[in-house]
Design a protein around this motif. Structure first.
Motif: not given
Length: 473
Positions: A351, A363, A394-395, A405, A440-441
């Motif tokens: 990530s 990640s 993720y992220n 996260y 997402w981010t």
């Protein structure tokens, strides 16, 4: 497992156990027991061994499929938790009052199976029917409530856990009492169940109490909070006190300081310490965060994600053979030599990095597992703090004592917050079904979590935030 999930699983276990008081539950003890066939105790034990997985399978089919169907519907976490809380509260009230069960299913198990099939096979099929929950008499509102809650929350993982617990509750009394059928202890146990209705009433009161606890937990779950759209058409946030940076859909970088917007000369902006870092071609440029005056630069071909703090610059480099994560110490505004933090092969991804002082988090996702990794850049080794083979992780971002996260299950994303130390997965602060957009981010402050929500086939994005609730976990 969170408090909500644990309470629902315990409610499912007790609801399954309560079903033993049905006509099918009593008959199953006698049917599988040594008095129900000519095979004696060995056949009974074999039938019990087949009945247990059958009941588990039935529970998984019912509650897992309902949760999976719910995950396909659009909607936000707040509405889902509110609906689930109302369902649990209504069922708890009916159970505590001892109301008659409605709607009631009055089907019986196919009695002829035990005469035309080997007993273990018949027992396995009986177990599946009992585990399904709605193919025979329903003895508690908990069955209806848990089915509706599974659908409302739309979490296949939770639906699977509820189904397994319900199937286990259905199977344990039968498996425990069947070998004793015809013996004095077994006769006394079954007679007590049949002749003392207060036992059944006590189980229903237990069902009601657990559903009431579940309703309270669902109503106060941190995931049931409102989200605020901060920037329409914004993504990939980074934030420090007094400054927020993000990227527009066309790749342009922007910075918000004290209510003033500034266009930045590059993309993939990152803000940290006194710096703003930007990608421009094959270079990463550092600017003073307050004046936007150039400070330094470094060549980083194919870099596609940046993080910066007062003392460190970190960036991800993508390529056909995999990703690489590198870090450089910043001295006097000048990044030093690069050192490699992590690498992947072509079938795994890293990530975008996130920094808090010298602590780096990222990640790593491959075909086999997802993990969250942290590294003190003064140290020599990475440390995996979370790992899963079934869920996507993720992220991550880090600030102070917290890490945020994204935890992704089939059909749903959850924004998770956990302590920097320890091994727990944390608690959700926001939940979203993937059909209405995916998370997402991320970026983190002391009081809010900022994150990108991508929508539609074109990946249209909004920059959203939710307020953190302070709790110790």
């Amino acid at each position: 497992m969170s408090a909500v999930e644990l309470t629902l699983v315990l409610a499912a276990l007790l609801a399954g156990w309560t079903g033993t008081w049905s006509p099918c539950g009593f008959s199953m003890i006698e049917t599988i027991g040594p008095t129900g066939h000519r095979g004696g105790l060995p056949t009974t034990l074999a039938a019990c061994a087949a009945f247990l997985p059958g009941a588990l399978l039935g529970g998984v089919v019912t509650f897992g499929q309902l949760a999976l169907a719910g995950s396909l519907l659009p909607g936000s976490g707040r509405a889902a938790y509110t609906v689930a809380a109302l369902i649990a509260a209504a069922a708890a009230l009916l159970e505590l009052r001892g109301a008659p069960i409605f709607p009631q299913v009055r089907r019986q198990l196919p009695e002829q199976w035990r005469r035309v099939m080997p007993m273990p096979l018949a027992a396995a099929l009986y177990g599946i029917l009992l585990g399904l929950g709605f193919t025979t008499f329903v003895l508690t509102f908990g069955v209806w409530a848990l089915a509706a809650i599974s659908f409302a929350l739309g979490d296949p993982g939770l639906g699977l856990a509820i189904g397994l617990a319900f199937g286990l509750g259905r199977a344990l009394p039968v498996v425990g009492l069947a070998p004793l059928a015809g013996r004095p202890l077994g006769v006394r146990a079954v007679a007590s169940m049949a002749e003392r209705p207060q036992l059944y009433r006590a189980f229903r009161l237990g069902d009601g109490a657990l559903l009431a606890v579940a309703a309270a937990a669902l109503a106060t779950v941190p995931g049931a909070v409102a989200a605020k759209v901060e920037i329409r058409g914004g993504a990939d946030p980074t934030v420090v006190p007094g400054a927020l940076a993000w990227q527009a859909p066309d790749g342009a970088g922007f910075l918000l300081r004290e209510g003033q917007y500034s266009a930045l000369p590059g993309n993939q902006p990152a803000v940290g310490g006194p710096y703003v870092a930007l990608l421009a071609g094959n270079e990463i440029n550092l600017f003073d965060r307050h004046s936007l005056a150039p400070v330094g630069s470094v060549t980083a071909p194919h870099a596609d994600g940046v993080a910066v703090s007062r003392g460190w610059l970190a960036y991800r480099v993508g390529g056909r053979r995999g990703d690489r994560l590198a870090a450089r110490r910043i001295r006097g505004g000048n990044p030093g030599p690069a050192k490699t933090i992590a690498r992947t092969g072509r079938y795994a991804q890293l990530s975008r990095p996130a920094l808090d002082h010298s602590l780096l988090v990222f990640s790593r996702n491959s075909r086999r597992a997802s993990s969250i990794v942290k590294r003190r850049l003064n140290a020599r080794r990475n440390r995996t703090i979370l790992r899963s083979r079934k869920e996507g992780l993720y992220n991550p971002s880090v600030r102070g004592r917290r890490i945020v996260y994204v935890r992704s299950t089939r059909g749903r994303d959850r924004l998770m917050v956990r302590r920097k130390r320890g091994h727990r997965r944390g608690y959700p602060v926001y939940s979203r079904r993937r059909r209405s957009g995916w998370i997402w981010t991320t970026a983190l402050t002391r009081r809010r979590v900022f994150f990108s929500v991508l929508k539609g086939p074109q990946g249209n994005a909004n920059l959203v935030s939710v307020r953190l609730r302070h709790r110790r976990r």
